[in-house]
Design an enzyme around this catalytic site. Structure first.
Site, PDB file in Angstrom:
ATOM      1  N   ASP A 264       0.868  -1.175   0.000  1.00  0.00           N
ATOM      2  CA  ASP A 264       0.000   0.000   0.000  1.00  0.00           C
ATOM      3  C   ASP A 264       0.910   1.232   0.000  1.00  0.00           C
ATOM      4  O   ASP A 264       2.126   1.141   0.188  1.00  0.00           O
ATOM      5  CB  ASP A 264      -0.963  -0.013   1.194  1.00  0.00           C
ATOM      6  CG  ASP A 264      -2.202   0.850   0.913  1.00  0.00           C
ATOM      7  OD1 ASP A 264      -2.129   1.748   0.049  1.00  0.00           O
ATOM      8  OD2 ASP A 264      -3.245   0.634   1.564  1.00  0.00           O
TER       9      ASP A 264
HETATM   10  C1  NOJ Z   1      -4.028   3.947   0.199  1.00  0.00           C
HETATM   11  C2  NOJ Z   1      -5.192   3.011   0.262  1.00  0.00           C
HETATM   12  O1  NOJ Z   1      -5.167   2.267   1.460  1.00  0.00           O
HETATM   13  C3  NOJ Z   1      -5.284   2.061  -0.913  1.00  0.00           C
HETATM   14  O2  NOJ Z   1      -6.515   1.393  -0.857  1.00  0.00           O
HETATM   15  C4  NOJ Z   1      -5.101   2.808  -2.215  1.00  0.00           C
HETATM   16  O3  NOJ Z   1      -5.226   1.922  -3.291  1.00  0.00           O
HETATM   17  C5  NOJ Z   1      -3.743   3.491  -2.217  1.00  0.00           C
HETATM   18  N1  NOJ Z   1      -3.681   4.432  -1.122  1.00  0.00           N
HETATM   19  C6  NOJ Z   1      -3.429   4.192  -3.535  1.00  0.00           C
HETATM   20  O4  NOJ Z   1      -4.181   5.329  -3.697  1.00  0.00           O
END
Ligand code: NOJ
Length: 737
Positions: A264
C-alpha cells in the site's frame, strides 16, 4: 489493436530475454511504483523513467501525460519497457456506480461484474492499465470508514462479489484493450482493525483469517486476479507489508498465486514508523524477502535495493524473482505492442448511453427498503405538493460517494433532480436544512476539485433549519434525504458513533411532528443507528451512495417503476458502541434466545437494529417445501437443499433466497449461523420458483483452531432458508464418518 493471447511459454521466454538485457538499476526500477506530478520533491517521474524505467506510475490521471511518459519509457529508457499506469478506480471512472458496499447489497454478482466492466472500459480509454481494486476486506465493525469499499461482513457474499469484480475488471483476455488489471486488496485482515480505527493493529487467529478473511482473496485468485496489494497494518504484530507467512507461505505457497504484490502507499517506508524496520535498508530487505514485489510510492526500494545486492545482502536471483511477474503482466497485457492510448477515445467511450443505463440499473438493484408502514411506498405519481428536505438531497458528492477517482469532478443526478425528472409537472419544493461536516477535515480534501464553501455558522444553520421547517409545512408529503457526506466514510473516515451526523435527526423529528407522511432516503457508506427513524418514520429507503445515476434510481423506486430487492450486506447495530456486531458469531453459554440469563448489555439490547440479509419489497414472498436430499451423508459427499419461493403479493418483485447452516458440535465451536448460498430471483405475482443449493465438502469444512488444519467433522447440522439471517424455515442433516 487487439492482440492474440500469448502462451505462458512465450511470456516466460520474453521475460527471460528482457531480464538478460537489464542492468541492476533497471530491475530495481521495475520494483518501484512512482507518483505522478504531485508526488514528492525528488526527480519527476519522467526523469526517473528516462534513466532507468519504472514498474508503474500512480496518482496521475491525464491521458496526454501517460502517453508522454510512456514515450520516454519506450524510446528513451535503456530497455524500453512500458510503464503500467495505475489508479484507484473503485466504483467507476466517469460513470460512477454505487459504492462497493451498495453493490454487495444487490446480492447479484452480475451487478458487480457489469459495473466493473464499464469502469474498466472507461478507465482504459483514459490510459489506465491497472486499478487498485477490488477491495476484499471483510468488515464487521461499522465504525471503520472503509467498510464502504468492500462487500460487508460475510465471506460467502464477499467471495461471490470478489470473483465478479475481478471478471468485470479483467475479462478473460489480458490483451483486451477494454479491460484493466485488477488488484485484490488489502491483504489481509485490514477490516478487523482494533476499535474500527483506521490503520490500527489487527489481531486475528489463523482460524478467523482462514475461515472469514481469506475466502474473498482466494475467490479472486480463482477468478484470475493479476495482482495483490498488501495491507498497511500489523497483522498479529507483523506488518502485512513484510509478512512472509501471508505473502509467501499462504499466497504463493498454498494458493499458487503467480502475479505480483504491491505494497500500500508508502507501506515499505512505514515499516520504520511502525517500529519494525531499523532503517530503509532493513525495510527494503525484509519486505523483498517477505515476497513484496513492488514498493508503492515510498522510494525505499529505489534507494536501497541496488546497494543490498552489491554488498551481498540480497542476491540477483532474489531481485529477478520479484521482477519476473511484473514483466510477465506487461507482456501478457500486450503493452510492448500497444503502449499508447488514443487521446480522443475517452470522450467517445464515456458518452455511451449503455454505461449510464448500467449505472441506473446497478443503483436500482442495490437499494434496500428498510421500512414501509401501511404501504406508504410506492408513491402515486399524481402526488401534488412534495417537499424534498435534507443536506444530501442535492449533493452530487454524497450521491457519487466516497473514493472518487483522482481528479474526478462529481457529475451526478441528485435525488432532487431525479425526483424532478420523474414528475416534470409537479412543483417540488426543496430546502437543504443545516449542512453536515466532519469535526476534523478530511486529509484528502486537498485533492477535491470542487470549491469548498465556508462552514455554516450556528446562526446560518439555525436559519437553514427554520427554512426547512417552513418548506415542509407547505407540502403534503416530505421526502427527507439524510445520511453522511461522501467524506464521512472511506479511508481516514472512521467514526465513534453511527448516529446521523449534525442536526439531521432533530430535523427529522421536527418534520415528522407535523403529521404528514415522511419518506426517509438514506445516503451513506456504512450502517447507521437510525433507531428513532426505524420506529417513527413510515418509509425508509437505504440508497447508500448510489453513483452518478443514483437520483433517477431513487425516483424509480419511490414511485414504483422499480420494486426494491436489495438486502443488507452488513448488520445495522443499534449503537456504534455495539460494534463489531455481525450475525455469524459463535454461541455463548447463555444464548440470546434463552429465557432469563440472556447475554446482553444491561442498558440496551445487543440485537441488531436490522439483521444481515434484511430488506423488504413492495410485494410479499413465502418460502415453502424446504427439502434436503438426504438425512445423512458421509463426510466428503454433498446434499442438495431445495426450497420454493413464491410471490404472494400483487406486484412483480425480487427476493433473495438465503441458505444458512449451523454445525451443532465439532472440533471447534461453530458460528450460530453461516451463509452458504444465495440466489436473487424475480417473480411475478403468484409465481413460484424452486431454488436449489448444494452443500458439500467446500461448504462444510473449516479451518479448526483446535486441530490446526482443515477439518470436516461428523456432526449434525441445522439449516435455514429464508429472506434474511433470522430465517425460521428449518431443516437439518447429519454428516457421518
Ligand atoms: C491507500 C489506500 O489504502 C489504498 O486502498 C489505495 O489503493 C492506495 N492508497 C493508492 O491510492
Amino acid at each position: 489493436m487487439r492482440k492474440t493471447k500469448k502462451s505462458e511459454a512465450e511470456v516466460a521466454k520474453q521475460v527471460n530475454a528482457l531480464l538478460e538485457g537489464m542492468s541492476l538499476a533497471e530491475k530495481v526500477a521495475q520494483l518501484a511504483q512512482i507518483g505522478g506530478a504531485a508526488w514528492n520533491d525528488g526527480p519527476g517521474a519522467g526523469e526517473i523513467i528516462r534513466e532507468q524505467g519504472a514498474g508503474s506510475v500512480l496518482w496521475l490521471n491525464d491521458t496526454a501525460e501517460f502517453n508522454r511518459l510512456q514515450k520516454i519509457a519506450m524510446e528513451e529508457s535503456p530497455s524500453g519497457i512500458p510503464v503500467l499506469f495505475a489508479l484507484d478506480v473503485i466504483h467507476g471512472y466517469r460513470t460512477i456506480f454505487p459504492v462497493p458496499l451498495a453493490v454487495a447489497a444487490s446480492w447479484d454478482p452480475a451487478v458487480a461484474e457489469r459495473s466493473q466492466a464499464v469502469a474498466a472500459k472507461e478507465a482504459r480509454a483514459a490510459g489506465i492499465h491497472w486499478t487498485f481494486g477490488p477491495m476484499l476486506d471483510i468488515a464487521r465493525d461499522a465504525r471503520w470508514g472503509r467498510i464502504v469499499e468492500g462487500a460487508g461482513e460475510d465471506p460467502c457474499l464477499g467471495s461471490a462479489m470478489a470473483a465478479a469484480q475481478v471478471r468485470g475488471f479483467q475479462g478473460d483476455d489480458p490483451t483486451d484493450p477494454q479491460r484493466v488489471l485488477a488488484c485484490a486488496k488489502h491483504f489481509a485482515g485490514y477490516g478487523a482493525s482494533e476499535g474500527g480505527r483506521d490503520y490500527d493493529p489487527v489481531d486475528l487467529s489463523e482460524a478467523q483469517l482462514r475461515n472469514v478473511y481469506f475466502p474473498p482473496f482466494q475467490a479472486a485468485i480463482k477468478a484470475g486476479v493479476g495482482s495483490f496489494m498488501s495491507a498497511y497494518m500489523d497483522l498479529n504484530n507483523v506488518p502485512a507489508t513484510s509478512n512472509r507467512w501471508l505473502l509467501q507461505d499462504v499466497l504463493r505457497g498454498e494458493w499458487g498465486f503467480d502475479g505480483f504484490v504491491v505494497s500500500d502507499a508508502f507501506g515499505v517506508g512505514n515499516l520504520l514508523t511502525q517500529g519494525f524496520a531499523k532503517d530503509g535498508r532493513d525495510a527494503a530487505q525484509r519486505a523483498l524477502e517477505a515476497g513484496l514485489n513492488m514498493d508503492m510510492a515510498s522510494s525505499v526500494y529505489l534507494e536501497n535495493l541496488a546497494d543490498l545486492v552489491e554488498d551481498g545482502s540480497l542476491s540477483l536471483d532474489q531481485i529477478d524473482a520479484m521482477v519476473r511477474p511484473i514483466l510477465a503482466v506487461k507482456v501478457r497485457m500486450g503493452l510492448f505492442e500497444n503502449p499508447y492510448t488514443d487521446e480522443t477515445l475517452l470522450e467517445k467511450v464515456a458518452a455511451e448511453p449503455e454505461s449510464r443505463e448500467a449505472g441506473r440499473w446497478a443503483a436500482q438493484r442495490s437499494m434496500v427498503l428498510l421500512r414501509n408502514q401501511d404501504g406508504l411506498l410506492p408513491l402515486s405519481k399524481t402526488q401534488q405538493k412534495i417537499a424534498v428536505i435534507g443536506p444530501l438531497a442535492d449533493s452530487m458528492e454524497a450521491t457519487e460517494g466516497s473514493w472518487m477517482v483522482f481528479g474526478h469532478t462529481p457529475a451526478a443526478v441528485t435525488v432532487l433532480e431525479g425526483l424532478r425528472a420523474k414528475l416534470p409537472g409537479t412543483a417540488i419544493a426543496y430546502a437543504p436544512g443545516p449542512e453536515i461536516n466532519r469535526d476534523v477535515p478530511h486529509p484528502f480534501g486537498e485533492f477535491n476539485t470542487s470549491e469548498r464553501k465556508p462552514i455554516q455558522t450556528p446562526e446560518e444553520a439555525e436559519a437553514a433549519f427554520q427554512t426547512a421547517l417552513e418548506t415542509a409545512a407547505g407540502a403534503e408529503l416530505v421526502i427527507m434525504v439524510l445520511g453522511e457526506n461522501a467524506d464521512m466514510s472511506g479511508e481516514f473516515a472512521s467514526r465513534g458513533s453511527l448516529d446521523l451526523p449534525g442536526r439531521q435527526e432533530e430535523l427529522l423529528k421536527a418534520i415528522s411532528a407535523m403529521g404528514k407522511p415522511v419518506v426517509l432516503v438514506l445516503l451513506n457508506g456504512r450502517p447507521l443507528s437510525i433507531n428513532w427513524a426505524a420506529e417513527h418514520v413510515p418509509a425508509i429507503l437505504e440508497a447508500w451512495q448510489p453513483g452518478s445515476q443514483g437520483g433517477h434510481a431513487v425516483a424509480d423506486i419511490l414511485f414504483g417503476d422499480v420494486n426494491p430487492g436489495g438486502k443488507l450486506p452488513v448488520t445495522f447495530p443499534r449503537n456504534g458502541n455495539h460494534a463489531p456486531l455481525y450475525y455469524a458469531r459463535t454461541l455463548t453459554h447463555l444464548p440470546e434466545e434463552s429465557p432469563r440469563y440472556r447475554s446482553r448489555y444491561w442498558d440496551s439490547p445487543t440485537t441488531p437494529l436490522y439483521p444481515f440479509g434484511f430488506g423488504l419489497s413492495y410485494t410479499t414472498f413465502a418460502f415453502s417445501h424446504l427439502h434436503v436430499s438426504a438425512a445423512q451423508i458421509k463426510a466428503g459427499a454433498s446434499v442438495t437443499v431445495s426450497v420454493d419461493v413464491t410471490n404472494t403479493g400483487q406486484v412483480a418483485g425480487d427476493e433473495v433466497a438465503q441458505l444458512y447452516i449451523h454445525q451443532k458440535w465439532g472440533s471447534d465451536s461453530r458460528p450460530r449461523r453461516e451463509l452458504k448460498g444465495f440466489a436473487r430471483v424475480t417473480l411475478q405475482p403468484g409465481e413460484s420458483e424452486t431454488v436449489t443449493f448444494s452443500l458439500g465438502p467446500d461448504e462444510l469444512r473449516y479451518w479448526s483452531a483446535s486441530a490446526g488444519r482443515w477439518v470436516q467433522d461428523a456432526a449434525t447440522f441445522d439449516l435455514w432458508v429464508g429472506s434474511d439471517s433470522t430465517a425460521t424455515l428449518q431443516a437439518g442433516f447429519e454428516v457421518v464418518e
